[in-house]
Design an enzyme around this catalytic site. Structure first.
Site, PDB file in Angstrom:
ATOM      1  N   HIS A   1       0.831  -1.302  -0.062  1.00  0.00           N
ATOM      2  CA  HIS A   1       0.108  -0.046   0.103  1.00  0.00           C
ATOM      3  C   HIS A   1       0.863   1.248   0.021  1.00  0.00           C
ATOM      4  O   HIS A   1       0.168   2.369  -0.175  1.00  0.00           O
ATOM      5  CB  HIS A   1      -0.944  -0.010   1.235  1.00  0.00           C
ATOM      6  CG  HIS A   1      -0.420   0.293   2.573  1.00  0.00           C
ATOM      7  ND1 HIS A   1      -0.279  -0.712   3.400  1.00  0.00           N
ATOM      8  CD2 HIS A   1      -0.157   1.356   3.204  1.00  0.00           C
ATOM      9  CE1 HIS A   1       0.355  -0.337   4.538  1.00  0.00           C
ATOM     10  NE2 HIS A   1       0.552   0.986   4.325  1.00  0.00           N
TER      11      HIS A   1
ATOM     12  N   ASP B   1      -0.076  -7.603   1.259  1.00  0.00           N
ATOM     13  CA  ASP B   1       0.410  -6.189   1.590  1.00  0.00           C
ATOM     14  C   ASP B   1       1.995  -6.056   1.694  1.00  0.00           C
ATOM     15  O   ASP B   1       2.584  -5.450   2.182  1.00  0.00           O
ATOM     16  CB  ASP B   1      -0.069  -5.752   2.616  1.00  0.00           C
ATOM     17  CG  ASP B   1       0.227  -4.138   2.585  1.00  0.00           C
ATOM     18  OD1 ASP B   1       0.199  -3.665   1.444  1.00  0.00           O
ATOM     19  OD2 ASP B   1       0.133  -3.204   3.889  1.00  0.00           O
TER      20      ASP B   1
ATOM     21  N   SER C   1       4.641   2.437   7.948  1.00  0.00           N
ATOM     22  CA  SER C   1       4.430   1.185   7.013  1.00  0.00           C
ATOM     23  C   SER C   1       5.549   0.920   6.176  1.00  0.00           C
ATOM     24  O   SER C   1       6.024   1.680   5.381  1.00  0.00           O
ATOM     25  CB  SER C   1       3.256   1.947   6.101  1.00  0.00           C
ATOM     26  OG  SER C   1       1.884   1.847   6.871  1.00  0.00           O
TER      27      SER C   1
END
Length: 514
Positions: A154, A184, A258
């Site tokens: 993402h 992911d 992230s």
């Protein structure tokens, strides 16, 4: 010597003896307390108990504080800042472009600019849109000296341009080698960069709950921020996909972290920081990381092919609840309950049936339904595996040859009558089946209504569900359905097999306590 003097000395002697006894007692107590009190990181002196004590009880649980400063110095050069740019479109706004307000689930809410322009579009046609650049930030870490970097999907998804900034503040353009939205995970690469420092990839399977970990990333754009905490839990299923098996940690993770590494005390990367649980958008001590072993499995294919090939079993599964376990006569609620077997799939060719409970796959125990998809996905295509199932309270072993998973095959319803459980049902006619988008070959009764707060409502039944079985007995019409309910037995759970759209699901209805 006078009698008075002798008496005075006697009194002083008694007092001195008493005081010495008190001081001795105090000294002993202080000594005992000094031995009982220890400070974080200190090595306790070896106790001298009157009776023998097991060696494990004598060893201190903690011998010292982790050296996070040393870990940060070692790992920081391997962590990168990732910024992406992508094109977006919006209506022209007076005073310049503005970002549309977002609701709690990402959708627009009253005040969205589109609502303002929509009445004009009815009469004058669509308003012209103009392009603008969207920017986002994330983290990543170098896995080899050739410039290969692991991050989250993402972080780089839909990016037109990716810039990687190293710890020395130098920036390089990166390209995507491969992405896997289901887990992911993404792999990107920077070229012709000398003296890169790759991380060491550890073994996430050996992580223990309570173990110290450290996170490095770029939260809110604050580069190379270091946070520390412990492993709060393992194998967390958070509803992000079929392959959830997250590491939960209380090390502070925020937007921008992230794709960054989760590191153990040996300086090994054991996870990829990926998600947070938060009502405010900031850290509240619940963060989630992808186990690095999953990334290690996917890394070669993502580098070489740009995607991941997964195994496919060909079943739809669900959780075995205590109520379902009781209905199936199982000793405990464990395993993955087969709610449907896909036509022409590997499972049906091996003889697997609806209602089987998968308790072991290729030598690995299946304690919960969330464990099975990842076990199957990691299995090489074409491999023959043994699958142990519980069928009619007996264990059976099936030999299944795993096929390749396609994107569409990912898995984890006459006159109306009241039939109990707060349900209104009717016969499933060809016209109703067509309106529900299901095959006319399917036999059962359709749920026409569910009373709010009823047993059926509590179990999760919905209008439009098609009840195929009651307590493993097929129900082709309302009469068969009514007969099966009567034979269920008073005070016992009733197990429904329900068709809902293209999927089947078991639901256990608890008997009413009224």
């Amino acid at each position: 010597m006078s009698a008075h003097t002798r008496a005075r000395r006697k009194v002083l002697g008694i007092a001195a003896g008493f005081l010495a006894g008190v001081l001795t007692t105090i000294g002993l107590n202080l000594g005992q307390r000094a031995h009982a009190i220890s400070f974080w990181g200190e090595q306790e002196p070896t106790p001298q108990p009157a009776a023998p004590t097991p060696a494990a009880a004598q060893a201190p649980l903690i011998s010292g504080l982790p050296d996070f400063a040393r870990l940060a110095e070692k790992l920081s050069p391997s962590v990168v800042n990732i910024s992406t740019t992508s094109q977006g479109e919006s209506h022209p706004q007076m005073g310049g472009p503005q970002q549309a307000p977002q609701g709690p689930f990402g959708g627009g809410r009253p005040g969205d600019p589109h609502e303002f322009w929509e009445p004009f579009e009815r009469f004058f046609g669509p308003m012209p849109k103009r392009s603008f650049k969207q920017r986002s930030l994330g983290s990543g870490f170098i896995v080899n000296r050739d410039g290969v970097i692991l991050t989250n999907n993402h972080v780089v998804e839909n990016a037109d341009e990716i810039l990687v900034k190293l710890a020395n503040d130098k920036e390089y353009k990166a390209k995507i080698l491969g992405r896997d939205p289901k887990t992911d995970i993404a792999v990107i690469k920077i070229n012709d960069v000398p003296d890169l420092t790759p991380v060491t990839l550890g073994d996430s399977d050996t992580l223990r709950v309570g173990e110290w970990v450290m996170a490095i990333g770029n939260p809110f754009g604050l580069e190379h921020s270091v946070t520390a905490g412990i492993v709060s839990a393992k194998g967390r299923f958070i509803g992000q996909g079929s392959y959830d098996q997250f590491i939960q940690t209380d090390a502070a993770i925020n937007p921008g972290n992230s794709g960054g590494p989760l590191i153990n005390l040996r300086g090994e990367v054991v996870g990829i920081n990926s998600a947070i649980f938060s009502r405010s958008g900031g850290n509240i001590g619940i963060g989630f990381a992808i186990p690095i072993n999953l990334a290690k499995d996917e890394l070669p294919e993502l580098e070489e092919k740009g995607k991941v090939t997964r195994g496919w079993l060909g079943v739809l599964i669900q959780k075995v609840t205590p109520e379902i376990a009781e209905s199936l006569g199982l000793d405990e609620p464990k395993g993955a309950l087969v709610a449907d077997v896909i036509k022409d799939g590997p499972a049906i060719e091996a003889g697997m049936k609806v209602g089987d409970v998968i308790v072991e796959f290729d030598g690995h125990a299946v304690k919960d339904n969330t464990e099975l998809p990842l076990l199957v996905a990691r299995t090489p295509v074409g491999k023959s595996v043994k699958v142990k199932v519980i069928r009619d309270k007996k264990a059976e072993t099936l030999n299944v040859t795993i096929n390749e998973l396609k994107d569409e095959e990912v898995a984890a319803a006459g006159n109306q009558e009241e039939e109990g459980f707060g349900l209104t049902v009717q016969n499933l006619t060809p016209d109703i089946a067509e309106s529900l988008g299901i095959s006319s070959d399917i036999k059962g009764v359709v749920v026409a209504g569910v009373e709010p707060g009823s047993t059926g409502d509590d179990a999760g039944l919905r209008r439009g569900d098609v009840i195929l079985e009651v307590n493993r007995e097929p129900v082709k019409d309302v009469n068969a359905y009514r007969k099966a309910l009567k034979g269920a037995g008073k005070g016992k759970n009733v197990l429904f097999l329900v068709r809902r759209g293209d999927n089947s699901i078991f639901l256990a209805l608890k008997p009413s306590t009224d």
